[in-house]
Scaffold this motif. Structure first.
Motif: not given
Length: 192
Positions: A32-33, A47, A49, A51, A142-144, A146
């Motif tokens: 994850n980031r 933002t 990203f 999993t 990974a899904l974004e 925000r």
């Protein structure tokens, strides 16, 4: 146990008929980031990203095995899944925090989450992987997500805290520099 077998058989049939399901990007960075960007001296946008399958498992059904979780939630009716997802998102939002060097708490607002159908599709892909190759270490795109926060005065540094369900989060941060470049002229020196 019979209802679970029925659910499992139905899910297996559904997954096996899903051909052509995209998995582009599934071999990217598995961690994850988060990217934090400081704009206008007092505005931070983040933002993430994530999993989602693993984070949702940790929040919604940690008592189940991961495989049981993805099979059950991948097969949920969309409205039931959406309600469970909203519950998890509320917890994620409450546990995502930032604090300035002087101890001022920053509240992240204007959250943008992936569509529930996209999250459930990620679970379906993980369920299919678990059925086809249960011993393989599966990859997931990974899904974004925000969000943004604003302070009353200039921000020089922050400390960020993320939900424990996200596990480790790789953080990249920067403050963009902007410069206009006139036609047919070189820009001022751009430093990195």
């Amino acid at each position: 146990m019979a209802p679970f077998k029925h659910l499992f058989a139905g899910l297996l049939c559904m997954l096996l008929t899903m051909t052509g399901v995209g998995s582009a990007g599934a071999h990217g960075l598995a961690e994850n980031r988060a990217t934090l960007v400081l704009r206008d001296q007092n505005h931070v946008s983040v933002t993430l990203f994530i999993t989602f399958s693993e984070a949702l498992h940790r929040v919604l059904a940690p008592e189940r095995s991961f495989q049981e979780f993805v099979l059950a939630y991948a097969a949920m009716p969309p409205e039931t899944f959406k309600a469970a997802l909203r519950k998890a998102q509320s917890q994620f939002q409450a546990e995502t925090r930032a604090e300035t060097a002087d101890g001022h708490q920053l509240l992240f607002e204007r959250w943008t989450w992936p569509e529930p159908a996209a999250v459930q599709q990620a679970l379906r892909e993980r369920a299919m992987q678990a059925l086809v190759a249960p011993d393989d270490h599966a990859h997931e795109a990974a899904l974004e997500v925000r969000a943004e926060c604003q302070a009353a005065k200039a921000i020089h540094s922050v400390r960020a805290t993320f939900p424990s369900a996200f596990a480790r989060v790789l953080v990249v941060s920067y403050q963009p520099k902007q410069v206009w470049v006139e036609p047919q002229r070189a820009s001022p020196e751009i430093t990195f």
